[in-house]
Design a protein around this motif. Sequence first.
Motif, short mmCIF file in Angstrom:
data_model
loop_
_atom_site.label_atom_id
_atom_site.label_comp_id
_atom_site.label_asym_id
_atom_site.label_seq_id
_atom_site.Cartn_x
_atom_site.Cartn_y
_atom_site.Cartn_z
N LEU A 206 -1.82 -4.00 -6.28
CA LEU A 206 -0.80 -3.86 -7.31
C LEU A 206 0.57 -3.59 -6.68
O LEU A 206 1.58 -4.17 -7.10
N GLY A 207 0.62 -2.74 -5.67
CA GLY A 207 1.87 -2.47 -4.98
C GLY A 207 2.43 -3.71 -4.29
O GLY A 207 3.63 -3.96 -4.30
N ALA A 208 1.55 -4.51 -3.70
CA ALA A 208 1.99 -5.74 -3.03
C ALA A 208 2.50 -6.76 -4.05
O ALA A 208 3.49 -7.46 -3.79
N VAL A 209 1.85 -6.84 -5.21
CA VAL A 209 2.33 -7.74 -6.26
C VAL A 209 3.70 -7.29 -6.76
O VAL A 209 4.59 -8.11 -6.98
N ILE A 210 3.88 -5.99 -6.93
CA ILE A 210 5.19 -5.45 -7.33
C ILE A 210 6.24 -5.80 -6.29
O ILE A 210 7.35 -6.23 -6.62
N LEU A 211 5.90 -5.65 -5.02
CA LEU A 211 6.84 -5.99 -3.94
C LEU A 211 7.21 -7.47 -3.99
O LEU A 211 8.40 -7.82 -3.89
N LEU A 212 6.25 -8.35 -4.17
CA LEU A 212 6.54 -9.78 -4.23
C LEU A 212 7.32 -10.14 -5.49
O LEU A 212 8.14 -11.05 -5.46
N ALA A 213 7.09 -9.43 -6.59
CA ALA A 213 7.88 -9.66 -7.80
C ALA A 213 9.34 -9.30 -7.56
O ALA A 213 10.25 -10.02 -8.00
N ILE A 214 9.59 -8.21 -6.85
CA ILE A 214 10.95 -7.82 -6.52
C ILE A 214 11.60 -8.84 -5.59
O ILE A 214 12.75 -9.23 -5.77
N VAL A 215 10.84 -9.32 -4.61
CA VAL A 215 11.36 -10.36 -3.70
C VAL A 215 11.69 -11.63 -4.49
O VAL A 215 12.73 -12.26 -4.26
N ASN A 216 10.82 -12.00 -5.44
CA ASN A 216 11.08 -13.18 -6.26
C ASN A 216 12.35 -13.03 -7.09
O ASN A 216 13.07 -14.00 -7.31
N LEU A 217 12.61 -11.81 -7.57
CA LEU A 217 13.83 -11.60 -8.34
C LEU A 217 15.08 -11.90 -7.53
O LEU A 217 16.05 -12.45 -8.04
N PHE A 218 15.05 -11.53 -6.26
CA PHE A 218 16.23 -11.73 -5.43
C PHE A 218 16.32 -13.15 -4.86
O PHE A 218 17.42 -13.65 -4.63
N ALA B 197 0.84 -1.21 0.00
CA ALA B 197 0.00 0.00 0.00
C ALA B 197 0.87 1.25 0.00
O ALA B 197 0.55 2.24 -0.68
N MET B 198 1.96 1.22 0.74
CA MET B 198 2.86 2.38 0.75
C MET B 198 3.53 2.56 -0.61
O MET B 198 3.66 3.68 -1.09
N ILE B 199 3.95 1.46 -1.22
CA ILE B 199 4.55 1.54 -2.56
C ILE B 199 3.55 2.12 -3.54
O ILE B 199 3.88 3.02 -4.32
N ALA B 200 2.33 1.63 -3.51
CA ALA B 200 1.29 2.14 -4.41
C ALA B 200 1.00 3.61 -4.14
O ALA B 200 0.79 4.38 -5.07
N GLY B 201 0.99 3.99 -2.88
CA GLY B 201 0.75 5.39 -2.54
C GLY B 201 1.82 6.31 -3.10
O GLY B 201 1.53 7.38 -3.62
N PHE B 202 3.07 5.88 -3.03
CA PHE B 202 4.16 6.70 -3.55
C PHE B 202 4.21 6.69 -5.07
O PHE B 202 4.48 7.71 -5.69
N PHE C 16 1.61 5.95 -7.34
CA PHE C 16 0.43 6.33 -8.09
C PHE C 16 -0.27 7.58 -7.58
O PHE C 16 -1.14 8.10 -8.25
N SER C 17 0.06 8.06 -6.41
CA SER C 17 -0.62 9.26 -5.94
C SER C 17 0.35 10.36 -5.53
O SER C 17 0.01 11.22 -4.75
N GLY C 18 1.54 10.31 -6.05
CA GLY C 18 2.49 11.39 -5.83
C GLY C 18 3.04 11.48 -4.42
O GLY C 18 3.44 12.54 -3.97
N GLY C 19 3.08 10.40 -3.70
CA GLY C 19 3.69 10.39 -2.38
C GLY C 19 2.74 10.59 -1.22
O GLY C 19 3.14 10.52 -0.08
N SER C 20 1.47 10.86 -1.51
CA SER C 20 0.52 11.05 -0.41
C SER C 20 -0.21 9.74 -0.15
O SER C 20 -0.59 9.03 -1.08
N ILE C 21 -0.38 9.42 1.12
CA ILE C 21 -1.13 8.23 1.50
C ILE C 21 -2.42 8.70 2.13
O ILE C 21 -2.43 9.36 3.16
N ASN C 22 -3.52 8.37 1.48
CA ASN C 22 -4.84 8.78 1.95
C ASN C 22 -5.35 7.77 2.97
O ASN C 22 -5.15 6.58 2.83
N GLY C 23 -6.04 8.22 3.99
CA GLY C 23 -6.54 7.33 5.02
C GLY C 23 -7.79 6.56 4.63
O GLY C 23 -8.13 5.57 5.24
N ALA C 24 -8.49 7.01 3.58
CA ALA C 24 -9.73 6.36 3.18
C ALA C 24 -9.44 5.09 2.38
O ALA C 24 -8.54 5.06 1.56
N ILE C 25 -10.22 4.06 2.64
CA ILE C 25 -10.08 2.82 1.89
C ILE C 25 -11.22 2.75 0.89
O ILE C 25 -12.38 2.61 1.26
N THR C 26 -10.86 2.86 -0.37
CA THR C 26 -11.82 2.76 -1.46
C THR C 26 -11.44 1.57 -2.33
O THR C 26 -10.39 0.96 -2.13
#
Length: 84
Positions: free
Chosen positions: A66-78, A40-45, A47-57
Motif C-alpha cells: 500500500l505504501g509503494a502504491v501511494i508512492l507511485l501515485a505521488i510520482v504519477n501526479l508529478f 515500506a517506510m511510508i507504510a511504517g510511518f 500506519f504504525s506510528g513511526g516504528s518500523i518492525n523488523g518482522a515480515i508478516t
Amino acid sequence: MGIIIWLIVGGVVGWLASLIMRRDAQQGIILNIVVGIIGAMIAGFLFSGGSINGAITLRSFLLSLLGAVILLAIVNLFTRKSVR
C-alpha cells in the motif's frame, strides 16, 4: 542476512506496486527495490506510528505494498499530472 531479505521483499513489493499502477515497463529491478523499500517506510510511518518492525508478516507485506502504491501515485501526479 536481514539486508538481503529487505532487498528481496522490497523488490517484490515494488514490482507488484508497479504492476498495479501500470508502470512496470518503465521501471527496472533497482527502481522496484527502491520503491518497495521506500513504500515500506511510508507504510511504517503512516500506519504504525513511526516504528518500523523488523518482522515480515502478511500485514506488514500488504502495508508495504500500500505504501509503494501511494508512492507511485505521488510520482504519477508529478510526471503525468494524473494518478491513473
